[in-house]
Motif scaffolding. Sequence first.
Motif, mmCIF file in Angstrom:
data_model
loop_
_atom_site.group_PDB
_atom_site.id
_atom_site.type_symbol
_atom_site.label_atom_id
_atom_site.label_comp_id
_atom_site.label_asym_id
_atom_site.label_seq_id
_atom_site.Cartn_x
_atom_site.Cartn_y
_atom_site.Cartn_z
ATOM 1 N N LEU A 137 0.843 -1.188 0.000
ATOM 2 C CA LEU A 137 0.000 0.000 0.000
ATOM 3 C C LEU A 137 0.878 1.237 0.000
ATOM 4 C CD1 LEU A 137 -2.902 1.229 0.392
ATOM 5 C CD2 LEU A 137 -2.361 1.263 2.837
ATOM 6 N N ASP A 138 0.643 2.134 -0.951
ATOM 7 C CA ASP A 138 1.279 3.449 -0.938
ATOM 8 C C ASP A 138 0.477 4.286 0.043
ATOM 9 O OD1 ASP A 138 1.873 6.165 -1.389
ATOM 10 O OD2 ASP A 138 2.452 5.760 -3.446
ATOM 11 N N MET A 139 1.086 4.664 1.162
ATOM 12 C CA MET A 139 0.351 5.318 2.231
ATOM 13 C C MET A 139 0.105 6.811 1.981
ATOM 14 S SD MET A 139 1.897 3.100 5.352
ATOM 15 C CE MET A 139 0.760 3.670 6.596
ATOM 16 N N ASP A 140 0.603 7.332 0.866
ATOM 17 C CA ASP A 140 0.285 8.709 0.505
ATOM 18 C C ASP A 140 -1.064 8.804 -0.190
ATOM 19 O OD1 ASP A 140 2.614 9.825 1.558
ATOM 20 O OD2 ASP A 140 3.729 9.450 -0.295
ATOM 21 N N ASN A 141 -1.350 7.841 -1.080
ATOM 22 C CA ASN A 141 -2.614 7.897 -1.824
ATOM 23 C C ASN A 141 -3.492 6.665 -1.595
ATOM 24 O OD1 ASN A 141 -1.372 5.912 -3.356
ATOM 25 N ND2 ASN A 141 -0.814 7.320 -4.994
#
Length: 98
Positions: free
Chosen positions: A70-74
């Motif tokens: 998971l990309d935690m920015d988006n």
Amino acid sequence: MCPRTCVYGDDEAMYMCQGGDLVKRKNATWQTVAKLPAEVDKIAYVVTWKGRMLVIGSAGFGDPHMAYVLDMDNYDWIKLKTPQEFSGHVQSGCYMEI
């Protein structure tokens, strides 16, 4: 609640996989930030690093284990390729940066 589904992120918030959701606790409030992919409903391992989260799990007991990042920015999920011979039960895991 199982401790292996909880992890601290780089943003000093606690994250937990619960009931098909990824929830985040900052201060005293929990909020849903993303839905978990259906293939990792039964969580085996979670770790965060450099703004990402790795989740390994299976759709059900006895099913192959899959891995997602998971990309935690988006909050976008990316499925990792998991060869059949490496999709068995996960006992533990670690993160090592070289």
